[in-house]
Design a protein around this motif. Structure first.
Motif, mmCIF file in Angstrom:
data_model
loop_
_atom_site.group_PDB
_atom_site.id
_atom_site.type_symbol
_atom_site.label_atom_id
_atom_site.label_comp_id
_atom_site.label_asym_id
_atom_site.label_seq_id
_atom_site.Cartn_x
_atom_site.Cartn_y
_atom_site.Cartn_z
ATOM 1 N N LYS A 191 0.854 -1.182 0.000
ATOM 2 C CA LYS A 191 0.000 0.000 0.000
ATOM 3 C C LYS A 191 0.892 1.235 0.000
ATOM 4 C CE LYS A 191 -3.649 -2.278 2.694
ATOM 5 N NZ LYS A 191 -4.458 -2.217 3.938
ATOM 6 N N GLY A 192 0.318 2.382 -0.421
ATOM 7 C CA GLY A 192 1.136 3.586 -0.459
ATOM 8 C C GLY A 192 0.332 4.868 -0.438
ATOM 9 N N THR A 193 1.043 5.965 -0.179
ATOM 10 C CA THR A 193 0.463 7.310 -0.249
ATOM 11 C C THR A 193 1.369 8.172 -1.122
ATOM 12 O OG1 THR A 193 1.630 7.935 1.792
ATOM 13 C CG2 THR A 193 -0.637 7.176 2.013
ATOM 14 N N ASP A 194 0.777 9.117 -1.872
ATOM 15 C CA ASP A 194 1.571 9.961 -2.758
ATOM 16 C C ASP A 194 2.212 11.109 -1.984
ATOM 17 O OD1 ASP A 194 -0.410 11.830 -2.306
ATOM 18 O OD2 ASP A 194 -1.390 11.532 -4.249
ATOM 19 N N ARG A 195 2.845 12.027 -2.705
ATOM 20 C CA ARG A 195 3.576 13.115 -2.061
ATOM 21 C C ARG A 195 2.671 14.058 -1.277
ATOM 22 N NH1 ARG A 195 7.132 14.978 -7.186
ATOM 23 N NH2 ARG A 195 5.098 14.603 -8.147
ATOM 24 N N GLU A 196 1.388 14.086 -1.642
ATOM 25 C CA GLU A 196 0.432 14.930 -0.922
ATOM 26 C C GLU A 196 -0.255 14.175 0.215
ATOM 27 O OE1 GLU A 196 0.595 15.001 -4.367
ATOM 28 O OE2 GLU A 196 1.774 16.840 -4.146
ATOM 29 N N GLY A 197 0.150 12.921 0.438
ATOM 30 C CA GLY A 197 -0.430 12.138 1.523
ATOM 31 C C GLY A 197 -1.716 11.427 1.162
ATOM 32 N N ARG A 198 -2.091 11.457 -0.107
ATOM 33 C CA ARG A 198 -3.317 10.789 -0.541
ATOM 34 C C ARG A 198 -3.048 9.317 -0.829
ATOM 35 N NH1 ARG A 198 -4.377 15.272 -5.100
ATOM 36 N NH2 ARG A 198 -2.278 14.481 -5.535
ATOM 37 N N GLU A 199 -4.017 8.488 -0.518
ATOM 38 C CA GLU A 199 -3.875 7.050 -0.737
ATOM 39 C C GLU A 199 -3.757 6.758 -2.232
ATOM 40 O OE1 GLU A 199 -5.808 3.026 1.232
ATOM 41 O OE2 GLU A 199 -7.054 4.804 0.952
ATOM 42 N N ILE A 200 -2.775 5.944 -2.584
ATOM 43 C CA ILE A 200 -2.513 5.644 -3.993
ATOM 44 C C ILE A 200 -3.466 4.568 -4.500
ATOM 45 C CG2 ILE A 200 -0.830 4.605 -5.579
ATOM 46 C CD1 ILE A 200 1.363 5.996 -3.986
ATOM 47 N N GLU A 201 -4.004 4.806 -5.675
ATOM 48 C CA GLU A 201 -4.819 3.812 -6.375
ATOM 49 C C GLU A 201 -3.934 3.186 -7.460
ATOM 50 O OE1 GLU A 201 -7.952 2.633 -6.359
ATOM 51 O OE2 GLU A 201 -8.855 3.814 -4.738
ATOM 52 N N PHE A 202 -3.576 1.921 -7.277
ATOM 53 C CA PHE A 202 -2.707 1.251 -8.247
ATOM 54 C C PHE A 202 -3.495 0.921 -9.517
ATOM 55 C CE2 PHE A 202 -0.856 0.269 -4.094
ATOM 56 C CZ PHE A 202 0.472 0.609 -4.298
ATOM 57 N N GLY A 239 6.341 8.498 -3.584
ATOM 58 C CA GLY A 239 5.476 8.413 -2.417
ATOM 59 C C GLY A 239 6.060 7.506 -1.349
ATOM 60 N N LYS A 240 5.243 7.213 -0.349
ATOM 61 C CA LYS A 240 5.638 6.333 0.754
ATOM 62 C C LYS A 240 4.849 5.029 0.649
ATOM 63 C CE LYS A 240 6.586 10.189 3.919
ATOM 64 N NZ LYS A 240 6.242 10.809 5.234
#
Length: 425
Positions: A191-202, A239-240
């Motif tokens: 799972k991950g979050t982008d640079r703005e802290g939003r949850e990434i949709e793969f 992202g993270k």
């Protein structure tokens, strides 16, 4: 690795033999994969467009360079790959002994447009009227002057368009044991979050699993797959990310989750530590079963040592006027018993386990005569002694009574004999 083929890349292959001479390719050495196109199949350089399947090249021993002349739209050109062939196998620079893999990184372009609004404002201002009156004796003249001033103000807003280009990172995720061997069958999720802290949709196509692996979920908010016999590749934006093991294979413990970051199209940190690698390795530890077995064996040995002592008693008796020596020999047997108790403790452990046992053994021995018992400190010896009678005369003070009794008996017998003789006469 079960990577997705990139169609439309323009590739070239050149080589040199062991003497440094350019290798000349012949017709038939190049077999382009399905959907690809052969541009040049002979000479010192093979050129082709990649297709939907792998391209096969038959080569002799030597050193080769694979170069991407042009990447398909949406991809960046990959770096050159140099590999060596010896004995009909790729021995350096390849993925395996018969495969060379070139990876293109995908380019994602984001365009941000700001709408421009232009406003023009016109303002009409002051109108001034001046009246002048001149009077003479016979004539009065009046002059009126009007002045109008107009001010116009214009406001302009400039439109700014910003274009941002982001390169996605290709990250390998490897599941290994403590000996760096692949661990197939582990259920993993990312799972991950982008640079703005939003949850990434793969998006679909972001994961390419390794050999023997399988995908459970290849899109959405979490990628889920089972590890195989080689690393799995994921394509990630900046992202993270958190890699987690949902279930470990039999015989392994579930590993601790790993956090990593992607920055500027590259793997940047793993668990907070800066890295220049492109691989995240999660290690599973084997489960060790501890078995402790303790066996105690107690052996009791009883030995009896018999000692025979011979006593001889001489008695002088007068019979029929004469003295006679009577000798009686008696044997006294003394039994000496020694009891030995030994304790043997055997402990078998597969881990560092200390097992202690305290054993107390009680041995009971019945003997005839005097007994002597010898035992270790942890052994209690209980001895029962039985007294027996003997026909042998006693020695010492008490034995003297028996001797006197015999002498008295002899004297009485002699007196009786003399009395009978006297009567006969």
């Amino acid at each position: 690795m079960n990577s997705k083929e990139v169609k439309g890349a323009r590739l070239t292959l050149t080589g040199k033999d062991s003497k440094g001479n350019a290798i000349v390719f012949k017709d038939g050495q190049l077999t382009v994969g399905k959907g690809g196109t052969e541009i040049n199949g002979v000479g010192t350089a093979l050129v082709w467009l990649s297709g939907e399947e792998k391209t096969i090249v038959s080569v002799e021993d030597g050193t080769y360079t694979l170069e991407e002349l042009a990447a398909p739209k949406g991809y960046e050109k990959a770096s050159k790959i140099t590999f060596t062939v010896e004995g009909g196998k790729v021995v350096k620079g390849g993925k395996s002994d018969d495969t060379v893999e070139m990876i293109d990184e995908r380019i994602v372009t984001t365009t941000t447009t700001t709408t421009t609004t232009t406003t023009t404002t016109t303002t009409t201002t002051t109108t001034t009227t001046t009246t002048t009156t001149t009077t003479t004796t016979s004539t009065t003249t009046t002059t009126t002057t009007t002045t109008t001033t107009t001010t116009t103000t214009t406001t302009t807003t400039t439109t700014t368009t910003t274009t941002t280009t982001t390169t996605l990172a290709v990250v390998k995720i490897d599941k290994q044991d403590v000996y760096s061997e692949e661990v197939p069958g582990a259920k993993l999720t990312l799972k991950g979050t982008d640079r703005e802290g939003r949850e990434i949709e793969f998006e679909e196509g972001r994961i390419a699993v390794g050999d023997g692996a399988s995908v459970e979920s290849g899109s959405g908010k979490a990628l889920i797959w089972y590890s195989g016999e080689s690393a799995t590749t994921v394509t990630l934006e900046d992202g993270k990310y958190v890699l987690e093991e949902l279930a470990a294979p039999t015989g392994f413990a579930v590993a601790t989750s790993i956090s990593f970051t992607v920055s500027e199209g590259k793997l940047a940190t793993i668990d907070g530590i800066v890295t220049d690698s492109d691989t995240v390795v999660m290690v599973d530890e084997r489960i060790v079963t501890t078995t402790s077995t303790t066996s105690t064996t107690t052996t009791t040995t009883v030995s009896t040592d018999q000692r025979a002592e011979e006593y001889t008693t001489s008695t002088k008796v007068s019979v029929d006027g004469g003295d006679a020596d009577r000798t009686r020999t008696s044997t006294t047997t003394t039994a000496e018993t020694t009891t030995t108790t030994s304790t043997s403790t055997t402990t078998t452990t597969t881990t560092t386990t200390t097992t202690s046992a305290e054993t107390t053994t009680e041995a009971s021995v019945t003997t005839t005569g005097a007994a002597t018992t010898t035992a270790p400190a942890t052994t209690k010896a209980k001895t029962t002694t039985k007294k027996v009678t003997s026909d042998s005369p006693k020695t010492g003070v008490k034995g003297m009574g028996t001797a006197f009794a015999i002498l008295a008996f002899g004297a009485a017998a002699a007196f009786a004999a003399r009395s009978r003789k006297r009567d006969d006469q």
